[in-house]
Design a protein around this motif. Sequence first.
Motif, short mmCIF file in Angstrom:
data_model
loop_
_atom_site.label_atom_id
_atom_site.label_comp_id
_atom_site.label_asym_id
_atom_site.label_seq_id
_atom_site.Cartn_x
_atom_site.Cartn_y
_atom_site.Cartn_z
N LEU A 63 0.86 -1.20 0.00
CA LEU A 63 0.00 0.00 0.00
C LEU A 63 0.90 1.25 0.00
CD1 LEU A 63 -2.95 0.96 0.14
CD2 LEU A 63 -2.71 1.06 2.62
N GLN A 64 1.50 1.49 -1.16
CA GLN A 64 2.43 2.61 -1.25
C GLN A 64 2.47 3.08 -2.69
OE1 GLN A 64 3.62 5.30 -0.29
NE2 GLN A 64 4.75 4.57 1.50
N THR A 65 2.96 4.29 -2.90
CA THR A 65 3.10 4.80 -4.26
C THR A 65 4.58 4.74 -4.65
OG1 THR A 65 2.79 6.74 -5.69
CG2 THR A 65 3.09 7.20 -3.35
N PHE A 66 4.85 4.15 -5.80
CA PHE A 66 6.23 3.92 -6.22
C PHE A 66 6.54 4.70 -7.51
CE2 PHE A 66 4.92 -0.20 -4.31
CZ PHE A 66 5.85 -0.29 -3.31
N SER A 67 7.72 5.26 -7.58
CA SER A 67 8.24 5.77 -8.85
C SER A 67 9.58 5.09 -9.06
CB SER A 67 8.49 7.27 -8.80
OG SER A 67 7.36 7.94 -8.32
N LYS A 96 12.62 7.14 -7.98
CA LYS A 96 12.78 7.59 -6.61
C LYS A 96 13.00 6.43 -5.65
CE LYS A 96 10.65 10.32 -3.04
NZ LYS A 96 10.79 9.21 -2.09
N LEU A 99 13.04 4.41 -2.21
CA LEU A 99 12.01 4.41 -1.18
C LEU A 99 12.47 3.48 -0.07
CD1 LEU A 99 8.99 5.17 -0.48
CD2 LEU A 99 8.38 3.03 -1.56
N ALA A 146 -7.03 4.44 -0.88
CA ALA A 146 -5.74 4.94 -1.36
C ALA A 146 -5.91 5.84 -2.59
CB ALA A 146 -4.80 3.78 -1.70
N CYS A 186 -4.18 9.29 -2.06
CA CYS A 186 -2.95 9.44 -2.84
C CYS A 186 -3.23 9.98 -4.24
CB CYS A 186 -2.21 8.11 -2.92
SG CYS A 186 -0.85 8.07 -4.10
N ASN A 187 -3.97 9.25 -5.06
CA ASN A 187 -4.18 9.69 -6.46
C ASN A 187 -4.94 11.01 -6.53
OD1 ASN A 187 -4.99 6.25 -7.27
ND2 ASN A 187 -2.99 7.18 -7.07
N LEU A 238 1.53 6.01 3.08
CA LEU A 238 1.19 6.41 1.71
C LEU A 238 0.95 7.92 1.63
CD1 LEU A 238 0.39 5.64 -1.22
CD2 LEU A 238 -1.95 5.31 -0.39
N THR A 279 3.23 10.42 -0.64
CA THR A 279 2.59 11.21 -1.69
C THR A 279 3.02 12.68 -1.60
OG1 THR A 279 0.72 9.68 -1.63
CG2 THR A 279 0.33 11.80 -2.71
N GLN A 339 1.64 11.66 -11.34
CA GLN A 339 0.26 11.19 -11.12
C GLN A 339 0.17 9.68 -11.37
OE1 GLN A 339 -2.49 13.20 -10.13
NE2 GLN A 339 -3.36 11.19 -9.78
#
Lengths: 253, 253
Positions: A110-114, A117, A119, A165, A169-170, B196, B200, B213
């Motif tokens: 449950l996380q946002t990944f790029s 970047k 983490l 989420a 987040c989004n 999260l 973000t 995004q």
Amino acid sequence: MKIVCIGSGNVATHFANAFKANAAELIQVWSKNQDHAAELAGVTGAQPISDLKEIDPEADLYLIAVKDDAIPEVITALANVKGMVVHTSGATDIGVFSETGMNFGVLYPLQTFSKQKALDFNQVPLCIEAKDQETLDALKSIARMLSPLVYEVNSEKRRILHLSAVFACNFVNHLYALSNEILQKNDLDFEILRPLIMETAVKVQDAFPADVQTGPAIRNDEQTIIKHKELLKDRPELKDIYETLSKSIKKTH
Amino acid sequence: MKIVCIGSGNVATHFANAFKANAAELIQVWSKNQDHAAELAGVTGAQPISDLKEIDPEADLYLIAVKDDAIPEVITALANVKGMVVHTSGATDIGVFSETGMNFGVLYPLQTFSKQKALDFNQVPLCIEAKDQETLDALKSIARMLSPLVYEVNSEKRRILHLSAVFACNFVNHLYALSNEILQKNDLDFEILRPLIMETAVKVQDAFPADVQTGPAIRNDEQTIIKHKELLKDRPELKDIYETLSKSIKKTH
């Protein structure tokens, strides 16, 4: 532990690096695009493959990190493996495995990944679910190797988490984007807003958001709301979002 | 430097503490509620007052941190002071001072404050505007004493900043609150979502939000969007927000 990583996107990349950092052996990376497979395989010392038939059947763990609609096809291709097979999707029910005889489970981060970047995986909540208690226990050990934040969550609740989420987040990121757009149109730099964005997120780390709500809507400051709508009069879409969210804030409090 | 603080709310409290930490002398705190004045005056060693007539005319700086609609009344009461008078409002034009002969300006902190929560003033962008260049220079020195993030911003642009802050802070916090509501209704703990939320916000500290995004709307993942709307079918208000923001994300990208 020998791992096959199926997928080479953001989620696959972060898992592959986290496994490698924890001394697991990544033996293969699959992507339908051989170059993408080679890129991730290169950094993790694995074999890049682009044909699902080439997957090594002797691994301990098969991590599926592909688009949701590609999961069934991958599961079919893994029919004869003996190791554990997990998908990483928030929106896909564990029932996607039900016709198989494999040891299956879900490992949803449950996380946002790029990709660009780095983490800290210690800050990635991992939601696990499995076929049976034995598989769950094994998956829990694997998850705990990667992060201290391990939660047992069934498919129904995972869907809810995924939905929440999207809001936290989004949609939040989109509001950041809209605020930047407002600034840019007026020759103001997003830089000036970044500390506020950080503090807004920091505030809810030890408080509940409803308890720290601020702004004109919760104060019923109609004069400011009218001024803001006036500033947005040529931007009907932004005005619509402003009105929808202000109404919702007033209703909640 | 001798300072009179007019107001005792979140903004007044944080400014008072920041001035005190920088060796300025807080001589009075005014609030229409004497108890509130006494509370803030107590921690800062100032005299608490609740009558605007008792304001000491010999201070160097009068900081107005009251509700927007109370600002004109305070300005009238300060007609005869010789020190600099500044308000701290994002939405109030500098023209509110125009009928006066005082040295006036604006010191607007673009940050979210809670009384309970300590805040590093080095992370508070301060937007300044003043009657004339001389006053602006003096105000700039004062602002730089408190924070390295000092910006010259006129009233028109300050209004825009304030509007963009509503999107990036107030509306964002409300989305956090809605996501918490979704979780609670399903016996899930907000704790699981906090990493999260942090990530973000961290992500846009050195990127532009439109470039990072993620989520079903930008992927045009209609299947997931349909599933999410189905989960919200008994919550028309949340469904409305989901649809409005998803539509806006698709339109922007």
